[in-house]
Scaffold this motif. Structure first.
Motif, PDB file in Angstrom:
ATOM      1  N   PRO A 203       0.822  -1.221   0.000  1.00 51.93           N
ATOM      2  CA  PRO A 203       0.000   0.000   0.000  1.00 51.93           C
ATOM      3  C   PRO A 203       0.850   1.262   0.000  1.00 51.93           C
ATOM      4  O   PRO A 203       0.521   2.245  -0.671  1.00 51.93           O
ATOM      5  CB  PRO A 203      -0.822  -0.131   1.277  1.00 51.93           C
ATOM      6  N   LYS A 204       1.944   1.243   0.764  1.00 53.36           N
ATOM      7  CA  LYS A 204       2.811   2.418   0.856  1.00 53.36           C
ATOM      8  C   LYS A 204       3.441   2.748  -0.493  1.00 53.36           C
ATOM      9  O   LYS A 204       3.490   3.926  -0.906  1.00 53.36           O
ATOM     10  CB  LYS A 204       3.898   2.170   1.902  1.00 53.36           C
ATOM     11  N   LYS A 205       3.917   1.729  -1.212  1.00 56.89           N
ATOM     12  CA  LYS A 205       4.529   1.970  -2.518  1.00 56.89           C
ATOM     13  C   LYS A 205       3.484   2.400  -3.547  1.00 56.89           C
ATOM     14  O   LYS A 205       3.773   3.233  -4.413  1.00 56.89           O
ATOM     15  CB  LYS A 205       5.259   0.710  -2.989  1.00 56.89           C
ATOM     16  N   LEU A 206       2.283   1.833  -3.452  1.00 59.35           N
ATOM     17  CA  LEU A 206       1.224   2.247  -4.370  1.00 59.35           C
ATOM     18  C   LEU A 206       0.849   3.694  -4.120  1.00 59.35           C
ATOM     19  O   LEU A 206       0.634   4.468  -5.065  1.00 59.35           O
ATOM     20  CB  LEU A 206      -0.006   1.347  -4.213  1.00 59.35           C
ATOM     21  N   HIS A 207       0.771   4.095  -2.852  1.00 60.06           N
ATOM     22  CA  HIS A 207       0.476   5.488  -2.516  1.00 60.06           C
ATOM     23  C   HIS A 207       1.546   6.411  -3.090  1.00 60.06           C
ATOM     24  O   HIS A 207       1.237   7.472  -3.656  1.00 60.06           O
ATOM     25  CB  HIS A 207       0.389   5.659  -0.995  1.00 60.06           C
ATOM     26  N   LYS A 208       2.814   6.014  -2.957  1.00 58.46           N
ATOM     27  CA  LYS A 208       3.901   6.828  -3.500  1.00 58.46           C
ATOM     28  C   LYS A 208       3.719   7.029  -4.997  1.00 58.46           C
ATOM     29  O   LYS A 208       3.842   8.162  -5.506  1.00 58.46           O
ATOM     30  CB  LYS A 208       5.246   6.159  -3.225  1.00 58.46           C
ATOM     31  N   TYR A 209       3.408   5.954  -5.712  1.00 62.37           N
ATOM     32  CA  TYR A 209       3.229   6.041  -7.163  1.00 62.37           C
ATOM     33  C   TYR A 209       2.019   6.908  -7.517  1.00 62.37           C
ATOM     34  O   TYR A 209       2.110   7.784  -8.391  1.00 62.37           O
ATOM     35  CB  TYR A 209       3.048   4.642  -7.747  1.00 62.37           C
ATOM     36  N   MET A 210       0.898   6.699  -6.849  1.00 63.06           N
ATOM     37  CA  MET A 210      -0.312   7.447  -7.176  1.00 63.06           C
ATOM     38  C   MET A 210      -0.143   8.933  -6.858  1.00 63.06           C
ATOM     39  O   MET A 210      -0.642   9.798  -7.588  1.00 63.06           O
ATOM     40  CB  MET A 210      -1.505   6.861  -6.416  1.00 63.06           C
ATOM     41  N   ARG A 211       0.584   9.239  -5.792  1.00 67.54           N
ATOM     42  CA  ARG A 211       0.809  10.640  -5.437  1.00 67.54           C
ATOM     43  C   ARG A 211       1.712  11.319  -6.474  1.00 67.54           C
ATOM     44  O   ARG A 211       1.465  12.465  -6.856  1.00 67.54           O
ATOM     45  CB  ARG A 211       1.409  10.735  -4.029  1.00 67.54           C
ATOM     46  N   LEU A 212       2.728  10.591  -6.943  1.00 70.75           N
ATOM     47  CA  LEU A 212       3.592  11.153  -7.973  1.00 70.75           C
ATOM     48  C   LEU A 212       2.843  11.336  -9.293  1.00 70.75           C
ATOM     49  O   LEU A 212       3.041  12.334  -9.999  1.00 70.75           O
ATOM     50  CB  LEU A 212       4.808  10.255  -8.181  1.00 70.75           C
ATOM     51  N   GLU A 213       1.986  10.380  -9.636  1.00 75.63           N
ATOM     52  CA  GLU A 213       1.194  10.529 -10.859  1.00 75.63           C
ATOM     53  C   GLU A 213       0.246  11.722 -10.748  1.00 75.63           C
ATOM     54  O   GLU A 213       0.027  12.445 -11.718  1.00 75.63           O
ATOM     55  CB  GLU A 213       0.409   9.243 -11.123  1.00 75.63           C
ATOM     56  N   ALA A 214      -0.309  11.946  -9.557  1.00 76.33           N
ATOM     57  CA  ALA A 214      -1.164  13.115  -9.335  1.00 76.33           C
ATOM     58  C   ALA A 214      -0.357  14.397  -9.485  1.00 76.33           C
ATOM     59  O   ALA A 214      -0.841  15.394 -10.041  1.00 76.33           O
ATOM     60  CB  ALA A 214      -1.801  13.048  -7.954  1.00 76.33           C
ATOM     61  N   SER A 215       0.885  14.382  -9.018  1.00 81.40           N
ATOM     62  CA  SER A 215       1.728  15.573  -9.143  1.00 81.40           C
ATOM     63  C   SER A 215       2.009  15.876 -10.614  1.00 81.40           C
ATOM     64  O   SER A 215       2.059  17.047 -11.019  1.00 81.40           O
ATOM     65  CB  SER A 215       3.039  15.380  -8.369  1.00 81.40           C
ATOM     66  N   LYS A 216       2.177  14.843 -11.435  1.00 77.85           N
ATOM     67  CA  LYS A 216       2.387  15.050 -12.865  1.00 77.85           C
ATOM     68  C   LYS A 216       1.162  15.710 -13.501  1.00 77.85           C
ATOM     69  O   LYS A 216       1.299  16.587 -14.357  1.00 77.85           O
ATOM     70  CB  LYS A 216       2.680  13.712 -13.549  1.00 77.85           C
ATOM     71  N   GLU A 217      -0.019  15.290 -13.052  1.00 81.18           N
ATOM     72  CA  GLU A 217      -1.245  15.904 -13.586  1.00 81.18           C
ATOM     73  C   GLU A 217      -1.303  17.387 -13.224  1.00 81.18           C
ATOM     74  O   GLU A 217      -1.660  18.226 -14.059  1.00 81.18           O
ATOM     75  CB  GLU A 217      -2.475  15.168 -13.040  1.00 81.18           C
ATOM     76  N   TYR A 218      -0.937  17.727 -11.974  1.00 79.30           N
ATOM     77  CA  TYR A 218      -0.903  19.143 -11.571  1.00 79.30           C
ATOM     78  C   TYR A 218       0.116  19.911 -12.411  1.00 79.30           C
ATOM     79  O   TYR A 218      -0.146  21.041 -12.849  1.00 79.30           O
ATOM     80  CB  TYR A 218      -0.538  19.264 -10.095  1.00 79.30           C
ATOM     81  N   LEU A 219       1.278  19.326 -12.630  1.00 77.25           N
ATOM     82  CA  LEU A 219       2.316  19.985 -13.410  1.00 77.25           C
ATOM     83  C   LEU A 219       1.869  20.211 -14.851  1.00 77.25           C
ATOM     84  O   LEU A 219       2.212  21.221 -15.475  1.00 77.25           O
ATOM     85  CB  LEU A 219       3.599  19.147 -13.394  1.00 77.25           C
ATOM     86  N   GLU A 220       1.099  19.281 -15.383  1.00 73.01           N
ATOM     87  CA  GLU A 220       0.679  19.345 -16.779  1.00 73.01           C
ATOM     88  C   GLU A 220      -0.530  20.249 -16.997  1.00 73.01           C
ATOM     89  O   GLU A 220      -0.667  20.860 -18.059  1.00 73.01           O
ATOM     90  CB  GLU A 220       0.345  17.936 -17.273  1.00 73.01           C
TER      91      GLU A 220
END
Length: 268
Positions: A203-220
């Motif tokens: 769960p912790k690694k999945l959260h890390k990935y999903m949070r980073l993917e969300a950050s990419k959406e904000y950046l884009e």
């Protein structure tokens, strides 16, 4: 609304599966797509990451939600739209000499991180008109889905994973494994075993990935500063966010935004 896509100028590819169009879409309630040209030999592979969508295929209504797969084949008419607060999904238009996934049937299916990355790689390959690589990557994704569905992997563990991923997505800035265990009413050891068995991660690694993917959406899609994005997603500070982002993607958030914006401008 945000989308990233490519449509190849050439359809032919001398193998069992040939992909021509790949979309990654983040849509809102106003989103609607109506296909004016119908090709009965074409299939559309749609995986919903988040939200709700509605299809009308030859007059039949089909609803999809997060972590579901639908393979569409229309003979007469086709349209689809966002039917909730959002509808975020991957879409692949392809032709297949022996389609094995029954068209116009909704399947429960969860894409692992590796499979989402495979989708991104296929899109990048198609942008470079490398149709062989794009089709090969999509074929791998297609047969992974087929194998999981045939083996009946989508069981009680699927429901746990679906609930868990929805919870993580809604609590990116405050997530903890303890809170997730309490929310699901499952002890942490059992939860970790389910994640490892089903997703090959924690769960912790999945959260890390999903949070980073969300950050990419904000950046884009926004003009939020790096500091604002870090705060919104619950990082300790902008320096921590930048370090984690660079460790995962080998590029800083600021550089990622600059390259993305340059790419969008070149397509206008």
């Amino acid at each position: 609304m945000y989308f990233d896509f490519h449509r190849s100028e050439v359809w032919e590819y001398p193998d069992r599966i040939s992909v021509q169009v790949i979309y990654k879409l983040y849509t809102d309630p106003g989103y609607l797509s109506v296909h004016k040209i119908i090709d009965a030999e074409k299939y559309i592979f749609v995986y919903t990451m988040e939200g709700k969508g509605k299809f009308y295929v030859d007059g039949k209504e089909i609803n999809v939600v997060a972590n579901q797969l639908l393979v569409v084949n229309a003979k007469e008419s086709l349209s689809y739209s966002c039917s909730g607060k959002c509808w975020n999904f991957w879409l692949f238009e392809y032709k297949n000499s022996t389609n094995s996934l029954t068209p116009n049937v909704v399947y429960d299916f969860f894409m692992k991180k590796e499979e989402l990355m495979m989708s991104s790689m296929a899109l990048e390959a198609l942008k470079e008109e490398n149709r062989v690589l794009a089709s090969t990557l999509f074929a791998s994704l297609y047969y992974i889905a087929l194998d999981k569905i045939k083996r009946g992997v989508m069981d009680k563990k699927y429901k746990v994973i679906t609930s868990a991923t929805n919870y993580i997505r809604e609590n990116l800035s405050t997530f903890s494994v303890d809170d997730l265990s309490a929310y699901l009413n499952i002890n942490e050891r059992t939860l970790l075993n389910i994640f490892n068995d089903y997703l090959g991660t924690s769960p912790k690694k999945l959260h890390k990935y999903m949070r980073l993917e969300a950050s990419k959406e904000y950046l884009e899609t926004t003009r939020m500063s790096i500091e604002e994005i870090a705060k919104t997603l619950g990082y300790a500070n902008s320096g921590h966010f930048s370090a984690v982002f660079k460790s995962e993607y080998s590029i800083t958030p600021a550089r990622y935004r600059m390259i993305f914006n340059a790419g969008v401008s070149s397509q206008i």
